[in-house]
Design a protein around this motif. Structure first.
Motif, mmCIF file in Angstrom:
data_model
loop_
_atom_site.group_PDB
_atom_site.id
_atom_site.type_symbol
_atom_site.label_atom_id
_atom_site.label_comp_id
_atom_site.label_asym_id
_atom_site.label_seq_id
_atom_site.Cartn_x
_atom_site.Cartn_y
_atom_site.Cartn_z
ATOM 1 N N SER A 40 15.392 6.680 -0.525
ATOM 2 C CA SER A 40 14.448 7.689 -0.059
ATOM 3 C C SER A 40 14.353 7.669 1.459
ATOM 4 O O SER A 40 14.647 6.672 2.110
ATOM 5 N N HIS A 74 8.845 5.648 3.523
ATOM 6 C CA HIS A 74 8.594 4.228 3.310
ATOM 7 C C HIS A 74 8.001 3.935 1.935
ATOM 8 O O HIS A 74 8.228 2.870 1.361
ATOM 9 N N GLY A 75 7.173 4.854 1.424
ATOM 10 C CA GLY A 75 6.409 4.549 0.220
ATOM 11 C C GLY A 75 5.191 3.689 0.528
ATOM 12 O O GLY A 75 4.594 3.108 -0.374
ATOM 13 N N LEU A 76 4.818 3.615 1.815
ATOM 14 C CA LEU A 76 3.713 2.783 2.267
ATOM 15 C C LEU A 76 2.927 3.519 3.347
ATOM 16 O O LEU A 76 3.462 4.429 3.992
ATOM 17 N N THR A 77 1.686 3.133 3.539
ATOM 18 C CA THR A 77 0.907 3.621 4.670
ATOM 19 C C THR A 77 0.283 2.437 5.400
ATOM 20 O O THR A 77 0.068 1.369 4.818
ATOM 21 N N PRO A 110 0.034 1.350 -0.866
ATOM 22 C CA PRO A 110 1.130 2.106 -1.481
ATOM 23 C C PRO A 110 0.935 3.590 -1.244
ATOM 24 O O PRO A 110 -0.190 4.076 -1.155
ATOM 25 N N ASN A 111 2.056 4.318 -1.177
ATOM 26 C CA ASN A 111 1.986 5.764 -0.915
ATOM 27 C C ASN A 111 3.155 6.472 -1.595
ATOM 28 O O ASN A 111 4.065 6.972 -0.948
ATOM 29 N N GLY A 112 3.135 6.465 -2.926
ATOM 30 C CA GLY A 112 4.171 7.162 -3.663
ATOM 31 C C GLY A 112 5.517 6.456 -3.604
ATOM 32 O O GLY A 112 5.610 5.259 -3.361
ATOM 33 N N GLU A 113 6.566 7.247 -3.826
ATOM 34 C CA GLU A 113 7.914 6.694 -3.837
ATOM 35 C C GLU A 113 8.453 6.566 -2.417
ATOM 36 O O GLU A 113 8.114 7.347 -1.532
ATOM 37 N N GLY A 114 9.303 5.588 -2.204
ATOM 38 C CA GLY A 114 9.913 5.375 -0.901
ATOM 39 C C GLY A 114 10.900 4.230 -0.966
ATOM 40 O O GLY A 114 11.133 3.640 -2.036
ATOM 41 N N THR A 127 9.569 0.984 -2.504
ATOM 42 C CA THR A 127 9.451 0.963 -3.961
ATOM 43 C C THR A 127 10.814 0.818 -4.619
ATOM 44 O O THR A 127 10.948 0.175 -5.662
ATOM 45 N N GLU A 128 11.848 1.413 -3.994
ATOM 46 C CA GLU A 128 13.193 1.297 -4.562
ATOM 47 C C GLU A 128 13.719 -0.127 -4.457
ATOM 48 O O GLU A 128 14.325 -0.655 -5.396
#
Length: 360
Positions: free
Chosen positions: A78, A81-84, A105-109, A112-113
């Motif tokens: 992605s 980042h999938g982070l904040t 956490p902030n969704g996929e990124g 997360t992968e």
């Protein structure tokens, strides 16, 4: 790129010609090569500068290595980042409070992968940068004193394992844990037990409920429930301590031998044959609402993400935090950043080997 730097292990560089099967050719092969090449160059650049900017370059390098990991796992990386990251700047000239620097956490990124590739949980809820550093264990007591009681724990097979073969004897449910937090060891007087510089507390064994509460943040140990027996803690002249705790495993049909039982509990295996003959290693605390421990590479990813944001978006606060004349965090953070540059490549290599790299 030509030549090689000690900043990047030869084992990782050699993977370029002995790569995981899914990254041997085609688009994945190109991404694998490019990602590792850029990661190496970022790592070399990071080791040519000081801690004021090094975390940013290390995180950039880790991100490129993460793309190579995705290629090796046949996963499309992605862009996000999938982070904040959230932090309120302290007054000008004051150091950052790592307990108030939050990562969520902030969704996929990409994070997360990578966590999925490592079969690791990521964050389920916001967590402080200080708490994440505490989960790493290294320098936690000086960087984040409040995280000291949820440090990573060294685990051995217990005292009785030294008198039997733990690879053939049934599980005893006994583990020796260290270090032990001060509130569980500072009781009664310390008496000499006949060994120079070694003492132990007498009449000071903590209660089983106290031990259960202490171990609650460690998923691998919390699932064992309330211990059956707790020994008196030992203390050592270099400031560490250990304690032997026993659980009832008589009804656990899957416990197996003592060695098998100990290994099933460890999050990190240091050796298959420790001082007691059993495997030994470490258990890690859960963070961010996870019900199991994060893979160390994932935790380092989060720590470097947080430090890189401090460097990039809060430079004055980061500079004040690294002021060795005023900040008690300065030297421990310098050590932490230096250790990251050494440790993270080793964890990356392990991840690539788990995907089939370096096996030809």
């Amino acid at each position: 790129m030509r030549g090689h730097s000690d900043a990047w292990p030869t084992s990782l560089r050699a993977l370029r010609a002995n790569r995981p099967p899914l990254a041997k050719r085609g688009a994945r092969g190109e991404l694998f090569s490019a990602g590792l090449e850029q990661a190496e160059q970022f790592w070399m650049a990071a080791n040519s500068v000081g801690p004021e900017t090094r975390p940013l370059l290390l995180f950039y390098g880790l991100g490129q290595a993460g793309q190579a990991l995705c290629a090796a796992a046949a996963t499309k990386p992605s862009a996000g980042h999938g982070l904040t990251f959230n932090m309120v700047d302290p007054p000008y000239g004051e150091q950052a409070d790592l307990g108030e620097v939050m990562i969520a956490p902030n969704g996929e990124g990409l994070a997360t992968e990578v966590a999925s590739i490592r079969k690791s949980p990521l964050l389920q809820e916001p967590v402080s940068l200080g708490r994440l550093i505490g989960a790493l264990g290294y320098f936690a007591s000086t960087v984040v004193p409040s995280a000291g009681d949820t440090n990573r724990l060294r685990v051995e097979g217990g005292e009785s394992g030294a008198q039997r073969n733990p690879h053939t004897s049934p599980a005893t449910g006994e583990l020796t844990l260290s270090p032990v937090p001060a509130h569980l060891t500072t009781r009664d007087e310390q008496v000499d037990v006949g060994y120079p510089g070694v003492g132990r507390r007498t009449g000071a064994a903590p209660g089983v409920e106290e031990i259960r509460e202490w171990l609650r943040p460690y998923p691998a140990l919390a699932k064992l429930g309330t211990p059956r027996h707790v020994s008196e803690p030992w203390s050592y002249p270099y400031g560490s301590s250990s304690i032997t705790v026993t659980w009832d495993v008589s009804g656990d049909g899957k416990a197996g031998t003592q060695a098998q039982w100990v290994r099933s509990i460890l999050d990190v295996v240091s050796a298959e044959h420790g001082p007691s003959g059993s495997p030994y290693g470490e258990v890690l605390p859960g963070v961010g609402g996870n019900d199991s421990a994060q893979d160390p590479l994932v935790t380092w990813w989060l720590v470097l993400y947080g430090l890189s944001n401090l460097v990039r978006y809060h430079p004055a606060a980061w500079r004040a935090t690294l002021d060795v004349d005023k900040s008690t965090l300065a030297v421990p953070l310098e050590q932490l950043v230096s250790f990251a540059s050494e440790k993270v490549p080793d964890l990356l290599f392990e991840a690539f080997v788990d995907l089939g790299g370096g096996r030809q």
